[in-house]
Design a protein around this motif. Sequence first.
Motif, PDB file in Angstrom:
ATOM      1  N   UNK A  57       0.837  -1.209   0.000  1.00 50.09           N
ATOM      2  CA  UNK A  57       0.000   0.000   0.000  1.00 50.09           C
ATOM      3  C   UNK A  57       0.867   1.253   0.000  1.00 50.09           C
ATOM      4  N   UNK A  58       1.878   1.289   0.866  1.00 53.44           N
ATOM      5  CA  UNK A  58       2.784   2.442   0.912  1.00 53.44           C
ATOM      6  C   UNK A  58       3.543   2.576  -0.405  1.00 53.44           C
ATOM      7  N   UNK A  59       3.994   1.449  -0.951  1.00 54.57           N
ATOM      8  CA  UNK A  59       4.715   1.476  -2.237  1.00 54.57           C
ATOM      9  C   UNK A  59       3.850   2.100  -3.321  1.00 54.57           C
ATOM     10  N   UNK A  60       2.597   1.651  -3.416  1.00 59.60           N
ATOM     11  CA  UNK A  60       1.700   2.163  -4.450  1.00 59.60           C
ATOM     12  C   UNK A  60       1.344   3.629  -4.229  1.00 59.60           C
ATOM     13  N   UNK A  61       1.080   4.012  -2.976  1.00 56.40           N
ATOM     14  CA  UNK A  61       0.709   5.401  -2.695  1.00 56.40           C
ATOM     15  C   UNK A  61       1.863   6.368  -2.938  1.00 56.40           C
ATOM     16  N   UNK A  62       3.069   5.986  -2.546  1.00 52.93           N
ATOM     17  CA  UNK A  62       4.232   6.843  -2.791  1.00 52.93           C
ATOM     18  C   UNK A  62       4.522   6.922  -4.280  1.00 52.93           C
ATOM     19  N   UNK A  63       4.408   5.804  -4.982  1.00 55.86           N
ATOM     20  CA  UNK A  63       4.634   5.809  -6.434  1.00 55.86           C
ATOM     21  C   UNK A  63       3.644   6.739  -7.124  1.00 55.86           C
ATOM     22  N   UNK A  64       2.387   6.678  -6.729  1.00 55.51           N
ATOM     23  CA  UNK A  64       1.358   7.535  -7.323  1.00 55.51           C
ATOM     24  C   UNK A  64       1.630   9.008  -7.021  1.00 55.51           C
ATOM     25  N   UNK A  65       1.933   9.313  -5.763  1.00 53.64           N
ATOM     26  CA  UNK A  65       2.234  10.688  -5.366  1.00 53.64           C
ATOM     27  C   UNK A  65       3.436  11.234  -6.141  1.00 53.64           C
ATOM     28  N   UNK A  66       4.512  10.445  -6.200  1.00 48.72           N
ATOM     29  CA  UNK A  66       5.733  10.890  -6.873  1.00 48.72           C
ATOM     30  C   UNK A  66       5.492  11.098  -8.366  1.00 48.72           C
ATOM     31  N   UNK A  67       4.782  10.160  -8.989  1.00 45.93           N
ATOM     32  CA  UNK A  67       4.475  10.298 -10.410  1.00 45.93           C
ATOM     33  C   UNK A  67       3.662  11.546 -10.688  1.00 45.93           C
ATOM     34  N   UNK A  68       2.679  11.811  -9.851  1.00 48.99           N
ATOM     35  CA  UNK A  68       1.846  13.008 -10.009  1.00 48.99           C
ATOM     36  C   UNK A  68       2.617  14.291  -9.730  1.00 48.99           C
TER      37      UNK A  68
END
Length: 70
Positions: free
Chosen positions: A39-50
């Motif tokens: 969950x943290x991996x996906x949320x950080x990846x999404x935040x960073x990409x955005x």
Amino acid sequence: MKHSTIDARGRSCPEPVLMTKKALLKSPEGLEVLVDNTTAKENISRFAGNSGYKVEVAQKGSDYILILTK
């Protein structure tokens, strides 16, 4: 180039994302983030990409290493 590293293992969301956001203010060129759940991996990846960062993810045992670069 060696990036700053933050260790967000053992923390539940949204704390890893907030830690990443704060660390990027100090190191806007990039960052390495350690997390231990998907969950943290996906949320950080999404935040960073955005936020305009390229995200590379590697798995080491049960941990994930996210490398964020501009």
